[in-house]
Design a protein around this motif. Structure first.
Motif, PDB file in Angstrom:
ATOM      1  N   TRP A  34       0.969  -1.360   0.155  1.00  0.00           N
ATOM      2  CA  TRP A  34       0.000  -0.072   0.087  1.00  0.00           C
ATOM      3  C   TRP A  34       0.987   1.435  -0.153  1.00  0.00           C
ATOM      4  O   TRP A  34       0.534   2.270  -0.739  1.00  0.00           O
ATOM      5  N   SER A  35       1.918   1.250   0.773  1.00  0.00           N
ATOM      6  CA  SER A  35       2.841   2.555   0.570  1.00  0.00           C
ATOM      7  C   SER A  35       3.526   2.553  -0.595  1.00  0.00           C
ATOM      8  O   SER A  35       3.796   1.650  -1.242  1.00  0.00           O
ATOM      9  N   ASP A  36       3.926   3.918  -0.903  1.00  0.00           N
ATOM     10  CA  ASP A  36       4.585   4.088  -1.962  1.00  0.00           C
ATOM     11  C   ASP A  36       6.061   4.066  -1.736  1.00  0.00           C
ATOM     12  O   ASP A  36       7.030   4.435  -2.637  1.00  0.00           O
ATOM     13  N   LEU A  37       6.684   3.789  -0.521  1.00  0.00           N
ATOM     14  CA  LEU A  37       8.084   3.972  -0.084  1.00  0.00           C
ATOM     15  C   LEU A  37       9.081   3.118  -0.916  1.00  0.00           C
ATOM     16  O   LEU A  37       9.959   3.136  -1.449  1.00  0.00           O
ATOM     17  N   PHE A  38       8.335   1.910  -1.388  1.00  0.00           N
ATOM     18  CA  PHE A  38       9.047   0.921  -2.126  1.00  0.00           C
ATOM     19  C   PHE A  38       8.739   0.713  -3.451  1.00  0.00           C
ATOM     20  O   PHE A  38       9.313  -0.170  -4.348  1.00  0.00           O
ATOM     21  N   SER A  39       7.867   1.503  -4.023  1.00  0.00           N
ATOM     22  CA  SER A  39       7.175   1.474  -5.438  1.00  0.00           C
ATOM     23  C   SER A  39       8.372   1.723  -6.391  1.00  0.00           C
ATOM     24  O   SER A  39       8.867   2.772  -6.396  1.00  0.00           O
ATOM     25  N   HIS A  43       8.995   6.139  -7.126  1.00  0.00           N
ATOM     26  CA  HIS A  43      10.258   6.733  -6.622  1.00  0.00           C
ATOM     27  C   HIS A  43      11.529   6.167  -7.660  1.00  0.00           C
ATOM     28  O   HIS A  43      11.115   5.389  -8.366  1.00  0.00           O
ATOM     29  N   THR A  44      12.262   7.062  -7.706  1.00  0.00           N
ATOM     30  CA  THR A  44      13.545   6.664  -8.314  1.00  0.00           C
ATOM     31  C   THR A  44      14.704   6.380  -7.328  1.00  0.00           C
ATOM     32  O   THR A  44      14.523   6.700  -6.299  1.00  0.00           O
ATOM     33  N   GLY A  45      15.622   5.962  -7.918  1.00  0.00           N
ATOM     34  CA  GLY A  45      16.744   5.284  -6.889  1.00  0.00           C
ATOM     35  C   GLY A  45      16.717   4.011  -6.454  1.00  0.00           C
ATOM     36  O   GLY A  45      15.867   3.225  -7.052  1.00  0.00           O
ATOM     37  N   ARG A  50      16.031   2.162   0.647  1.00  0.00           N
ATOM     38  CA  ARG A  50      15.057   3.218   0.919  1.00  0.00           C
ATOM     39  C   ARG A  50      14.596   2.701   2.581  1.00  0.00           C
ATOM     40  O   ARG A  50      14.305   1.634   2.704  1.00  0.00           O
ATOM     41  N   SER A  51      14.078   3.807   3.213  1.00  0.00           N
ATOM     42  CA  SER A  51      13.385   3.646   4.578  1.00  0.00           C
ATOM     43  C   SER A  51      12.826   4.760   4.857  1.00  0.00           C
ATOM     44  O   SER A  51      13.004   5.973   4.242  1.00  0.00           O
ATOM     45  N   ILE A 172      20.574  -4.482  -5.794  1.00  0.00           N
ATOM     46  CA  ILE A 172      20.811  -5.438  -4.704  1.00  0.00           C
ATOM     47  C   ILE A 172      22.491  -5.177  -4.395  1.00  0.00           C
ATOM     48  O   ILE A 172      22.977  -5.129  -3.292  1.00  0.00           O
ATOM     49  N   ILE A 173      23.134  -5.230  -5.335  1.00  0.00           N
ATOM     50  CA  ILE A 173      24.589  -5.444  -5.319  1.00  0.00           C
ATOM     51  C   ILE A 173      25.300  -4.136  -5.177  1.00  0.00           C
ATOM     52  O   ILE A 173      26.516  -3.829  -4.829  1.00  0.00           O
ATOM     53  N   GLN A 174      24.534  -3.066  -5.046  1.00  0.00           N
ATOM     54  CA  GLN A 174      24.975  -1.711  -4.600  1.00  0.00           C
ATOM     55  C   GLN A 174      25.008  -1.839  -3.183  1.00  0.00           C
ATOM     56  O   GLN A 174      25.425  -0.669  -2.400  1.00  0.00           O
ATOM     57  N   MET A 175      24.450  -2.475  -2.398  1.00  0.00           N
ATOM     58  CA  MET A 175      24.390  -2.686  -0.905  1.00  0.00           C
ATOM     59  C   MET A 175      25.903  -2.890  -0.384  1.00  0.00           C
ATOM     60  O   MET A 175      26.675  -3.118  -1.189  1.00  0.00           O
ATOM     61  N   SER A 176      25.813  -3.090   0.915  1.00  0.00           N
ATOM     62  CA  SER A 176      27.260  -3.775   1.560  1.00  0.00           C
ATOM     63  C   SER A 176      27.256  -5.000   1.246  1.00  0.00           C
ATOM     64  O   SER A 176      26.130  -5.678   0.986  1.00  0.00           O
ATOM     65  N   LEU A 177      28.383  -5.594   1.388  1.00  0.00           N
ATOM     66  CA  LEU A 177      28.629  -7.054   1.104  1.00  0.00           C
ATOM     67  C   LEU A 177      27.656  -7.817   2.259  1.00  0.00           C
ATOM     68  O   LEU A 177      27.059  -8.928   1.924  1.00  0.00           O
ATOM     69  N   PHE A 178      27.675  -7.629   3.489  1.00  0.00           N
ATOM     70  CA  PHE A 178      27.028  -8.160   4.619  1.00  0.00           C
ATOM     71  C   PHE A 178      25.464  -8.290   3.969  1.00  0.00           C
ATOM     72  O   PHE A 178      24.530  -9.311   4.256  1.00  0.00           O
TER      73      PHE A 178
END
Length: 213
Positions: A34-39, A43-45, A50-51, A172-178
């Motif tokens: 329902w939220s557009d936070l992860f849409s 959103h771009t980026g 996102r959080s 996903i691969i732009q996150m930290s290794l962990f």
């Protein structure tokens, strides 16, 4: 006396887990659907980074719950659950805590937490069993509810999540290794456990139906 204390302890844990399940399921459904936070449309980026203040608070509640529940399981091991429960809660605690603190992979964390929708039904099964209603219609209906909720939230939704991970691999691969390790490892392990438990649910439901014929 020992049995009574065990039932009181179990009842307290079941009640606590039900309250958490209702809260975090509502939060998870809101953020995922329902939220557009992860849409991707709104959103771009990078979606995996996102959080929001509300999403962090929601995960904070779950971290507290998983820590407390894991502590009870370890303290009373194996009475409240075997090694599979320790593995499940340990992975969940690590993943949720990291997501809350880092702000990474919160979408996938909330997708996994939707599976808590099965907890009230499982707890109700314990209450009905303890009250001696294993042969009642309520026990059968609850068994069917567990089957359907498990199929949707712990099997089909996880398959949807794996597809989403595949389509957003470049983000996903732009996150930290962990963070990447958690995204690729934790849902896969939980899914395998879900499938194994689902097989046991099907066998149990078949036994209930056979007894009623």
């Amino acid at each position: 006396m020992v049995l009574q204390k065990f039932n009181e302890l179990s009842g307290t844990i079941e009640g606590m887990s039900t309250i958490h399940a209702v809260f975090i399921t509502a939060m998870s459904l809101y953020f995922v659907f329902w939220s557009d936070l992860f849409s991707d449309q709104q959103h771009t980026g990078i979606v995996t980074l996102r959080s929001s203040q509300l999403s962090i608070v929601g995960l904070g509640v779950s971290v507290g719950y998983f820590f407390a529940d894991l502590g009870m399981i370890v303290l009373h091991y194996p009475t409240l659950g075997g090694k599979e429960y320790v593995i499940h809660h340990s992975l969940s605690t690590i993943a949720v805590a990291y997501s809350m603190l880092s702000g990474e992979m919160q979408l996938y964390t909330y997708m996994c937490l939707i599976s808590e929708v099965t907890t009230p039904e499982i707890n109700m099964r314990w209450y009905l069993d303890t009250a001696g209603h294993k042969r009642s219609a309520a026990y059968l209906i609850n068994g069917l509810a567990i089957f359907l909720a498990w199929l949707v939230a712990r099997i089909l939704l996880f398959l949807y999540m794996f597809r989403h991970i595949y389509l957003h691999y470049d983000q996903i691969i732009q996150m930290s290794l962990f963070g990447c390790l958690l995204v690729f490892l934790v849902p896969a392990v939980l899914f395998i456990m879900n499938v194994i438990w689902f097989g046991k649910i099907i066998k149990g439901l078949k036994k209930i139906l056979a007894k009623r014929q």
